[in-house]
Scaffold this motif. Structure first.
Motif, mmCIF file in Angstrom:
data_model
loop_
_atom_site.group_PDB
_atom_site.id
_atom_site.type_symbol
_atom_site.label_atom_id
_atom_site.label_comp_id
_atom_site.label_asym_id
_atom_site.label_seq_id
_atom_site.Cartn_x
_atom_site.Cartn_y
_atom_site.Cartn_z
ATOM 1 N N ASN A 83 -10.910 -21.067 -84.770
ATOM 2 C CA ASN A 83 -11.099 -19.995 -85.774
ATOM 3 C C ASN A 83 -12.497 -19.368 -85.667
ATOM 4 N N PRO A 84 -12.574 -18.014 -85.679
ATOM 5 C CA PRO A 84 -13.886 -17.366 -85.469
ATOM 6 C C PRO A 84 -14.817 -17.431 -86.679
ATOM 7 N N ALA A 85 -14.313 -17.901 -87.837
ATOM 8 C CA ALA A 85 -15.198 -18.061 -89.002
ATOM 9 C C ALA A 85 -15.628 -19.519 -89.171
ATOM 10 N N ILE A 86 -14.662 -20.446 -88.983
ATOM 11 C CA ILE A 86 -14.951 -21.850 -89.309
ATOM 12 C C ILE A 86 -14.744 -22.803 -88.136
ATOM 13 N N GLY A 87 -14.280 -22.299 -86.988
ATOM 14 C CA GLY A 87 -13.855 -23.190 -85.899
ATOM 15 C C GLY A 87 -14.989 -23.978 -85.270
ATOM 16 N N ILE A 88 -14.828 -25.296 -85.231
ATOM 17 C CA ILE A 88 -15.892 -26.122 -84.636
ATOM 18 C C ILE A 88 -15.875 -26.058 -83.110
ATOM 19 N N ARG A 89 -14.826 -25.422 -82.521
ATOM 20 C CA ARG A 89 -14.822 -25.231 -81.070
ATOM 21 C C ARG A 89 -15.039 -23.775 -80.708
ATOM 22 N N ASN A 90 -15.411 -22.954 -81.682
ATOM 23 C CA ASN A 90 -15.615 -21.529 -81.407
ATOM 24 C C ASN A 90 -17.072 -21.155 -81.676
ATOM 25 N N ALA A 91 -17.805 -20.871 -80.612
ATOM 26 C CA ALA A 91 -19.240 -20.568 -80.751
ATOM 27 C C ALA A 91 -19.490 -19.253 -81.483
ATOM 28 N N ILE A 92 -18.448 -18.405 -81.578
ATOM 29 C CA ILE A 92 -18.591 -17.167 -82.359
ATOM 30 C C ILE A 92 -18.730 -17.504 -83.847
ATOM 31 N N ALA A 93 -18.082 -18.589 -84.257
ATOM 32 C CA ALA A 93 -18.141 -19.002 -85.670
ATOM 33 C C ALA A 93 -19.528 -19.535 -85.981
#
Ligand SMILES: CCCCC/C=C\C/C=C\C/C=C\C/C=C\CCCC(=O)SCCNC(=O)CCNC(=O)[C@H](O)C(C)(C)COP(=O)(O)OP(=O)(O)OC[C@H]1O[C@@H](n2cnc3c(N)ncnc32)[C@H](O)[C@@H]1OP(=O)(O)O
Length: 210
Positions: A83-93
């Motif tokens: 997830n782009p807001a809360i994802g722990i694997r998404n650096a955009i978050a």
């Protein structure tokens, strides 16, 4: 809509995976920030790019075909890790960490150089992303209509977000929220969120195609 995906793992396994992925994503976040702010010479930039490409190839040597998916365990633990807001694997978050405070959901986030729109200020789309997410999570429903009022520009740095369901009519929920900095509210949000007819957790075999 693709379904939520059931993954039959223990909470210990969720914690173990969280411990493995969180430092990687933090490193990628640092990389994003460094790529924006570096002032090194072109040769150093090229050399750094080659190192990054090697790391990317290492990670790609085994990967899923599509997106991460929104996975859930038997005890209801969510793993929306892409997830782009809360994802722990998404650096955009950033990532935004949402907690409950009575009837409201709240989050405190620090927005750095990667979120700049106007000079020194948070991009309006980032405000919308974070507000959409926290309002959506408060409703546990899909965004139908989201209205934002940018009352004052949001400086990069620490921001606080809030969201609360203020009315429910059948599957339709009205949610209000805000983003603020140390001097007060910068953006207010109101949305109509629609709870899907089907929100059951599905097993992977039942997963719909794209
Ligand atoms: C299942 C989602 C759970 C979300 C939980 C959130 C966070 C949880 C944490 C982990 C993350 C997990 C995943 C979620 C991630 C992010 C969530 C953030 C929120 C989003 O990022 S989400 C994506 C953007 N979002 C869309 O991509 C929606 C596209 N769209 C549709 O999927 C349909 O369009 C839908 C479902 C909206 C409606 O479809 P439908 O068939 O169920 O509705 P139907 O026609 O039956 O209407 C029933 C009543 O809603 C009224 N109504 C209908 N549409 C409306 C609208 N647009 N605005 C205002 N009111 C509307 C009617 O007027 C009627 O009202 P009335 O009963 O009074 O007549």
């Amino acid at each position: 809509m693709r379904q939520f995906v059931f993954e039959d793992i223990t909470s210990e396994e969720v914690a173990r995976r969280t411990g493995v992925y969180t430092p990687l994503t933090d490193s990628v976040r640092q990389l994003l920030d460094a790529a924006i702010r570096t002032e090194v010479d072109p040769d150093t930039i090229r050399a750094a790019g080659e190192l990054i490409d090697r790391a990317t190839a290492m990670l790609r040597s085994a990967q899923t075909d599509g997106p991460h998916g929104v996975r859930y365990t038997a005890d209801g633990t969510g793993m929306p890790w892409g997830n782009p807001a809360i994802g722990i694997r998404n650096a955009i978050a950033p990532p935004m960490v949402v907690t409950r405070d009575g009837d409201r959901l709240v989050a405190d986030v620090v927005l750095g150089a990667a979120y700049e729109g106007p000079p020194g200020l948070v991009h309006g789309g980032i405000c919308a992303l974070l507000l959409d997410h926290i309002l959506g999570e408060a409703a546990s429903a899909m965004t139908g209509t989201l209205t934002l009022r940018y009352q004052r520009a949001t400086p990069l740095g620490a921001v606080h977000l809030e969201a609360e369901v203020v009315a429910t009519a059948g599957r339709k929920l009205t949610v209000r929220g805000s983003m603020s900095d140390a001097d007060g509210i910068t953006v207010t949000a109101e949305g109509i969120f629609i709870a899907p007819r089907l929100t059951m957790t599905e097993r992977p075999d039942d997963r719909e195609g794209p």
